[in-house]
Design a protein around this motif. Structure first.
Motif, PDB file in Angstrom:
ATOM      1  N   ALA A 197       0.836  -1.206   0.000  1.00  0.00           N
ATOM      2  CA  ALA A 197       0.000   0.000   0.000  1.00  0.00           C
ATOM      3  C   ALA A 197       0.870   1.256   0.000  1.00  0.00           C
ATOM      4  O   ALA A 197       1.966   1.259   0.557  1.00  0.00           O
ATOM      5  N   SER A 198       0.371   2.306  -0.616  1.00  0.00           N
ATOM      6  CA  SER A 198       1.127   3.552  -0.731  1.00  0.00           C
ATOM      7  C   SER A 198       0.677   4.636   0.232  1.00  0.00           C
ATOM      8  O   SER A 198       1.326   5.672   0.331  1.00  0.00           O
ATOM      9  N   GLY A 199      -0.429   4.429   0.925  1.00  0.00           N
ATOM     10  CA  GLY A 199      -0.903   5.458   1.838  1.00  0.00           C
ATOM     11  C   GLY A 199      -1.993   4.931   2.738  1.00  0.00           C
ATOM     12  O   GLY A 199      -2.563   3.865   2.501  1.00  0.00           O
ATOM     13  N   PHE A 200      -2.273   5.702   3.786  1.00  0.00           N
ATOM     14  CA  PHE A 200      -3.257   5.315   4.786  1.00  0.00           C
ATOM     15  C   PHE A 200      -4.073   6.527   5.191  1.00  0.00           C
ATOM     16  O   PHE A 200      -3.544   7.615   5.348  1.00  0.00           O
ATOM     17  N   LEU A 201      -5.347   6.301   5.357  1.00  0.00           N
ATOM     18  CA  LEU A 201      -6.222   7.392   5.758  1.00  0.00           C
ATOM     19  C   LEU A 201      -7.273   6.830   6.700  1.00  0.00           C
ATOM     20  O   LEU A 201      -7.777   5.720   6.502  1.00  0.00           O
ATOM     21  N   LEU A 202      -7.589   7.596   7.724  1.00  0.00           N
ATOM     22  CA  LEU A 202      -8.601   7.161   8.671  1.00  0.00           C
ATOM     23  C   LEU A 202      -9.983   7.247   8.038  1.00  0.00           C
ATOM     24  O   LEU A 202     -10.276   8.153   7.265  1.00  0.00           O
ATOM     25  N   LYS A 203     -10.848   6.313   8.414  1.00  0.00           N
ATOM     26  CA  LYS A 203     -12.183   6.270   7.832  1.00  0.00           C
ATOM     27  C   LYS A 203     -13.017   7.494   8.201  1.00  0.00           C
ATOM     28  O   LYS A 203     -13.966   7.838   7.495  1.00  0.00           O
ATOM     29  N   ASN A 204     -12.691   8.131   9.314  1.00  0.00           N
ATOM     30  CA  ASN A 204     -13.468   9.306   9.728  1.00  0.00           C
ATOM     31  C   ASN A 204     -12.820  10.611   9.277  1.00  0.00           C
ATOM     32  O   ASN A 204     -13.118  11.675   9.809  1.00  0.00           O
TER      33      ASN A 204
END
Length: 221
Positions: free
Chosen positions: A87-94
């Motif tokens: 994976a290249s990035g992460f973001l919170l669902k909220n």
């Protein structure tokens, strides 16, 4: 939820949603058919989950899409598994709508870490936990060593120049290219070159994997 995300992104003007999927199997088919630049991948889905779908997409030589994983802060195991999957990035669902749009742009550009404070904190805890159950060390610099086993800073000095090592430490702090340029008093293009070189030398896909690498090597502050 997917329709809501689509509405948010389509309103941006510079982003175009080319497909949707509700399972990992559907995601593989949609990505291979539409060839997007970025895939927003949920982790938990019916059937094939997002982590397996990410692994398959990253391993597919005909797929150039970068994967943005939608994750929950408390699940360090998901984040670490997503790193291994490529994976290249992460973001919170909220996250706020504008954060999602900016996150997609950042992943597409391959430059900035998403939610650097959150990403850094989770990677740090995940890596620390994994060290207690680490398996045999991987070969440093191999394409499969996105998250190498415990390394020493000295092990990285061989493939990296002193300046590249310095840039890697700053990347691990969550700094953007502009911020690194200001810190080192050099041009942004110079920083971009150093980042590209160190990623190539270490066999890493992007800056997110570079952060994880730096933590495993004990290079992060």
């Amino acid at each position: 939820m997917r329709e809501g995300i689509r509405t948010i992104l389509q309103a941006q003007g510079d982003l175009d949603v080319v497909g949707q999927a509700g399972t990992g199997e559907e995601a593989l088919a949609v990505v291979r058919r539409t060839r997007p630049d970025v895939v927003c991948m949920d982790v938990e889905m019916p059937g094939m989950g997002g982590l397996e779908a990410t692994r398959r997409l990253v391993a597919d030589p005909d797929v150039d899409a970068r994967i943005l994983v939608l994750t929950t802060f408390e699940r360090e195991d998901y984040l670490l598994a997503a790193l291994r999957a490529g994976a290249s990035g992460f973001l919170l669902k909220n996250s706020r709508p504008e954060q999602l749009a900016d996150g997609i742009r950042a992943v597409a550009a391959g430059e900035a870490l998403l939610s650097p404070e959150v990403t850094r904190a989770v990677i740090e805890r995940a890596v620390a936990a994994e060290r207690t159950t680490a398996s045999a060390p991987r070969e440093v610099g191999s394409p499969s060593s996105a998250l190498p086993s415990a390394l020493s800073p000295q092990a990285l000095v061989v493939p990296l120049t002193e300046r590249e090592l310095e840039v890697l430490r700053l990347v691990a702090r969550g700094l953007s290219n502009e911020e690194i340029a200001a810190e080192l008093v050099v041009g942004r293009a110079t920083v971009k070159t150093h980042v590209s070189n160190l990623l190539a030398k270490l066999g890493l896909r992007d800056r997110v994997q570079a952060v994880a690498y730096a933590f495993r090597a004990g290079l992060a502050d």
